[in-house]
Write a protein that holds these residues in place. Structure first.
Motif, PDB file in Angstrom:
ATOM      1  N   GLN A 197      49.336  41.841  44.164  1.00  0.00           N
ATOM      2  CA  GLN A 197      47.773  42.003  43.496  1.00  0.00           C
ATOM      3  C   GLN A 197      47.800  43.585  43.088  1.00  0.00           C
ATOM      4  O   GLN A 197      48.451  44.481  43.564  1.00  0.00           O
ATOM      5  CB  GLN A 197      46.623  41.771  44.087  1.00  0.00           C
ATOM      6  N   ALA A 253      41.757  46.450  43.056  1.00  0.00           N
ATOM      7  CA  ALA A 253      40.847  45.355  42.681  1.00  0.00           C
ATOM      8  C   ALA A 253      41.088  43.868  43.752  1.00  0.00           C
ATOM      9  O   ALA A 253      41.738  42.862  43.060  1.00  0.00           O
ATOM     10  CB  ALA A 253      41.175  44.869  41.009  1.00  0.00           C
ATOM     11  N   PRO A 254      40.568  44.213  44.845  1.00  0.00           N
ATOM     12  CA  PRO A 254      40.767  43.304  45.738  1.00  0.00           C
ATOM     13  C   PRO A 254      40.307  41.909  45.600  1.00  0.00           C
ATOM     14  O   PRO A 254      40.473  41.077  46.279  1.00  0.00           O
ATOM     15  CB  PRO A 254      40.462  43.943  47.148  1.00  0.00           C
ATOM     16  N   GLU A 255      38.892  42.091  44.883  1.00  0.00           N
ATOM     17  CA  GLU A 255      38.126  40.853  44.393  1.00  0.00           C
ATOM     18  C   GLU A 255      38.875  39.782  43.522  1.00  0.00           C
ATOM     19  O   GLU A 255      38.457  38.797  43.522  1.00  0.00           O
ATOM     20  CB  GLU A 255      36.804  41.290  43.963  1.00  0.00           C
ATOM     21  N   VAL A 256      39.836  40.632  42.820  1.00  0.00           N
ATOM     22  CA  VAL A 256      40.501  39.603  42.001  1.00  0.00           C
ATOM     23  C   VAL A 256      41.621  38.942  42.906  1.00  0.00           C
ATOM     24  O   VAL A 256      42.325  39.249  43.484  1.00  0.00           O
ATOM     25  CB  VAL A 256      41.454  40.241  40.950  1.00  0.00           C
ATOM     26  N   ARG A 257      42.136  37.483  42.375  1.00  0.00           N
ATOM     27  CA  ARG A 257      42.781  36.528  43.148  1.00  0.00           C
ATOM     28  C   ARG A 257      44.242  37.255  43.080  1.00  0.00           C
ATOM     29  O   ARG A 257      44.569  37.630  41.643  1.00  0.00           O
ATOM     30  CB  ARG A 257      42.801  35.352  42.643  1.00  0.00           C
TER      31      ARG A 257
END
Length: 132
Positions: free
Chosen positions: A112, A116-120
């Motif tokens: 990833q 952007a750790p909130e994006v899968r």
């Protein structure tokens, strides 16, 4: 019996013992999820080799390094095949580990964008590691 007669056989025995080395431990190269689960012996090295292209902003991130059974031998090393000659072409990321303790754990990485750790993640690598 003199001291020299006692020391000579002892010295030869020690030299013989030093000459015998344990066989080299085979390195396990793990490149695909299909190779899992992986069984290792304590002390055996493991190289995890995954396709990677950091120019896209995506990276493999260690989510669970299986620290209870594996010891990291250093940071990720990215390499790009020099034969392509194309800037931004894909390469591979390599992590080196050594089996340290008997047990079982999951080695988990996600592909990833780090900012952007909130994006899968677009890809997950999850492998059961068994150390005997």
């Amino acid at each position: 019996m003199t001291a020299a007669r006692l020391l000579l056989p002892l010295g030869l025995a020690l030299l013989t013992a030093c000459a015998h080395q344990a066989p080299a431990t085979k390195v396990v190269n793990l490149e695909k999820q299909a190779q899992c689960p992986v069984e290792l012996q304590v002390g055996q090295p493991l190289n995890l080799i995954l396709p990677s292209n950091p120019s896209t902003g995506y990276r493999w991130l260690l989510q669970n390094p299986a620290a209870n059974v594996l010891r990291s031998l250093g940071p990720e090393v990215y390499s790009n095949p020099e034969t392509t000659g194309i800037v931004g072409s894909a390469g591979q990321s390599v992590w080196r580990f050594q089996a340290q303790t008997a047990g079982e754990s999951h080695l988990i990485l996600v592909y990833q964008q780090p900012w952007a750790p909130e994006v899968r993640p677009v890809q997950t690598f999850d492998c059961v590691i068994k150390v005997r």
